[in-house]
Design a protein around this motif. Structure first.
Motif, PDB file in Angstrom:
ATOM      1  N   ARG A 158       0.851  -1.178   0.000  1.00 17.37           N
ATOM      2  CA  ARG A 158       0.000   0.000   0.000  1.00 17.37           C
ATOM      3  C   ARG A 158       0.890   1.231   0.000  1.00 17.37           C
ATOM      4  NH1 ARG A 158      -2.280   0.965   5.329  1.00 17.37           N
ATOM      5  NH2 ARG A 158      -3.009   3.122   5.376  1.00 17.37           N
ATOM      6  N   ASP A 177      -4.351   7.481  -0.679  1.00 18.91           N
ATOM      7  CA  ASP A 177      -4.092   6.272   0.102  1.00 18.91           C
ATOM      8  C   ASP A 177      -4.705   5.109  -0.675  1.00 18.91           C
ATOM      9  OD1 ASP A 177      -3.997   4.156   1.890  1.00 18.91           O
ATOM     10  OD2 ASP A 177      -4.552   5.356   3.630  1.00 18.91           O
ATOM     11  N   GLY A 178      -3.827   4.217  -1.177  1.00 14.26           N
ATOM     12  CA  GLY A 178      -4.342   3.116  -1.976  1.00 14.26           C
ATOM     13  C   GLY A 178      -3.234   2.174  -2.392  1.00 14.26           C
ATOM     14  N   SER A 179      -3.458   1.449  -3.478  1.00 11.79           N
ATOM     15  CA  SER A 179      -2.447   0.518  -3.978  1.00 11.79           C
ATOM     16  C   SER A 179      -1.234   1.316  -4.461  1.00 11.79           C
ATOM     17  CB  SER A 179      -3.010  -0.316  -5.125  1.00 11.79           C
ATOM     18  OG  SER A 179      -3.203   0.493  -6.276  1.00 11.79           O
ATOM     19  N   GLU A 181      -1.721   2.781  -8.009  1.00 13.12           N
ATOM     20  CA  GLU A 181      -2.701   3.861  -8.047  1.00 13.12           C
ATOM     21  C   GLU A 181      -2.103   5.157  -7.512  1.00 13.12           C
ATOM     22  OE1 GLU A 181      -6.825   4.913  -5.637  1.00 13.12           O
ATOM     23  OE2 GLU A 181      -6.276   2.822  -5.999  1.00 13.12           O
ATOM     24  N   VAL A 182      -1.408   5.081  -6.369  1.00 12.39           N
ATOM     25  CA  VAL A 182      -0.852   6.279  -5.744  1.00 12.39           C
ATOM     26  C   VAL A 182       0.308   6.831  -6.564  1.00 12.39           C
ATOM     27  CG1 VAL A 182       0.343   7.153  -3.688  1.00 12.39           C
ATOM     28  CG2 VAL A 182      -1.619   5.618  -3.443  1.00 12.39           C
ATOM     29  N   ARG A 213     -12.279   4.981 -12.053  1.00  8.01           N
ATOM     30  CA  ARG A 213     -12.110   3.551 -11.800  1.00  8.01           C
ATOM     31  C   ARG A 213     -12.757   2.729 -12.892  1.00  8.01           C
ATOM     32  NH1 ARG A 213      -9.525   2.167  -7.409  1.00  8.01           N
ATOM     33  NH2 ARG A 213      -9.306   3.700  -5.737  1.00  8.01           N
ATOM     34  N   ALA A 231      -7.679   1.978 -10.742  1.00  4.33           N
ATOM     35  CA  ALA A 231      -7.761   3.423 -10.895  1.00  4.33           C
ATOM     36  C   ALA A 231      -6.967   3.866 -12.114  1.00  4.33           C
ATOM     37  CB  ALA A 231      -7.232   4.121  -9.654  1.00  4.33           C
TER      38      ALA A 231
END
Length: 433
Positions: free
Chosen positions: A215, A227-229, A232-233, A253, A259
């Motif tokens: 994460r 705040d995410g994978s 994604e971030v 998404r 994302a």
């Protein structure tokens, strides 16, 4: 659900500017002044990390990442909010932090290990491990002021990881190490992760974050904005870097929950993108080594002096496998007019390992989208590679070798090719154990 080992709740940090030493002195006695200003470097930071989880913290320089880690480790107090950590926390923050330059590496290791809470008996046990892992040779008994930055990092990392911590925090320290030792460090970090250590890592090395972390969170201008994978971030982070005003970044998404990040001025846009096989058919599944065409249709919305089209192939973790653009290939489009349309076609063999991959696509004026970003699109196209015809292999790339094996010793030695229903034999006729 695993237990929470680190809880950061509404943490904020401000540094007070008194304007003069007299006002600072007066504040000790309760005197207040309207000229005193608070400069907030962190505000309303909240997240939780579970046992065994690896969290990457990303953000541009000055975003507040290092300040946050100092608060988490207790070397800096928070102005507001709370941090709760359970278990033993080991941290590698500023290079050589806590080291006395006039003491040797051995003496500094003894001193810092004592501050970390180890007993004298434990320190005697740990010192040989620290010395062996650091591999600085005779310098371990020389003053730290004679060390290079890489040698300081070796001793600091060896010390922090001599005994497996419950939480390990690393802040960019590995950026100064040589390639051999950095690989060695990451191997130890992975071993700790497998054994249950919780990891917090701050790094500008996207591959490290993608490879190590479950994460990621992103801090921008002192606030938590994502705040995410990791993929994604990091896609969002990359888009914010390219858009200095942060005004055109969009995330949506897909049906599978992934994302998709898009940014750019919109002066040129991607109309469509697809893969074709050798027969010209659109495909989503391709075989290892098969020839394909990546086709990108581009539309110009405003007149452009220069237009460059580029792409990057990424693995499932978001790490770049291969990338190029029409600037590198000397095929820049010049004087494109409003309404013009172009088809970019890249033909290549899919020399990739089995798995799922994606394309990131960029439209810009130069070799980098950080100058003029017309459109940057992550996860623009996802495709799957399967092995239907090639010899079995492992890894991300298909690099088919021509292997020969010939005896160097005994003249009667032989190599037996194993076929269907055939058993391998060693030279004396015995079956291998």
């Amino acid at each position: 659900m695993k237990a929470v080992v680190l809880q950061v709740q509404n943490v904020g940090k401000s540094f007070r500017d008194y304007g003069s030493e007299w006002r600072r002195f007066g504040s000790w006695f309760g005197m207040h002044s309207s000229n005193v200003k608070d400069h907030w470097v962190l505000r309303n930071i909240s997240f939780a990390v579970h046992a065994g989880e690896a969290l990457g913290i990303v953000g541009q320089n000055g975003a507040g990442k290092s300040t946050l880690l100092k608060i988490i480790t207790g070397t800096l107090g928070a102005t507001e909010g709370t941090v709760r950590a359970s278990g033993r926390v080991a941290a590698i923050l500023e290079l050589g932090m806590g080291f006395d330059p006039d003491l040797t590496g051995r003496q500094n290791s003894e001193h810092v290990a004592g501050l970390m809470g180890f007993s004298r008996a434990e320190i005697r046990t740990l010192l040989p491990r620290i010395e062996a892992f650091a591999e600085v040779g005779a310098y371990f008994d020389e003053p730290v002021r004679t060390y290079s930055s890489g040698m300081q990092m070796r001793v600091a990392f060896s010390l922090a990881t001599a005994s497996r911590p419950d939480v390990l925090i690393v802040d960019e320290a590995l950026a100064v190490g040589d390639a051999y030792f950095v690989h060695k460090c990451f191997k130890r970090i992975r071993e700790f992760r497998d054994e249950g250590t919780t990891l917090l890592i701050v790094s500008h090395d996207k591959s490290a974050v993608q490879a190590l972390c479950d994460r990621a969170v992103m801090i921008d201008r002192g606030r938590l904005v994502a705040d995410g994978s990791p993929q994604e971030v990091l896609d969002f982070y990359n888009a914010l870097i390219s858009e200095k005003e942060n005004s055109t970044v969009r995330q949506s998404r897909q049906e599978d929950g992934a994302a998709v990040t898009v940014s750019g001025t919109g002066e040129a846009v991607i109309d469509s993108i697809w893969l074709e096989d050798a027969a010209g058919q659109r495909v989503e599944f391709v075989g290892v080594g098969d020839p394909v065409d990546l086709v990108i249709r581009v539309r110009v919305e405003s007149a452009l002096a220069r237009l460059v089209v580029g792409y990057v192939i990424r693995d499932r973790l978001g790490q770049a496998v291969f990338g190029t653009n029409s600037f590198y290939t000397d095929q820049v489009i010049e004087n494109a007019q409003t309404g013009d349309q172009f088809e970019f076609r890249a033909r290549f063999p899919v020399n990739l390992g089995v798995g799922t991959y994606s394309f990131s696509v960029a439209l810009s004026s130069t070799e980098t989208h950080l100058v003029n970003n017309y459109e940057w699109r992550d996860l623009a196209l996802v495709f799957t590679v399967a092995n239907t015809q090639r010899t079995t292999f492992v890894g991300m790339a298909w690099i088919q070798p021509q292997i020969t094996i010939s005896p160097c010793g005994r003249a009667d030695a032989s190599v037996t090719r194993i076929g269907a229903g055939q058993e391998a034999r060693v030279p004396d006729g015995r079956s291998p154990s």
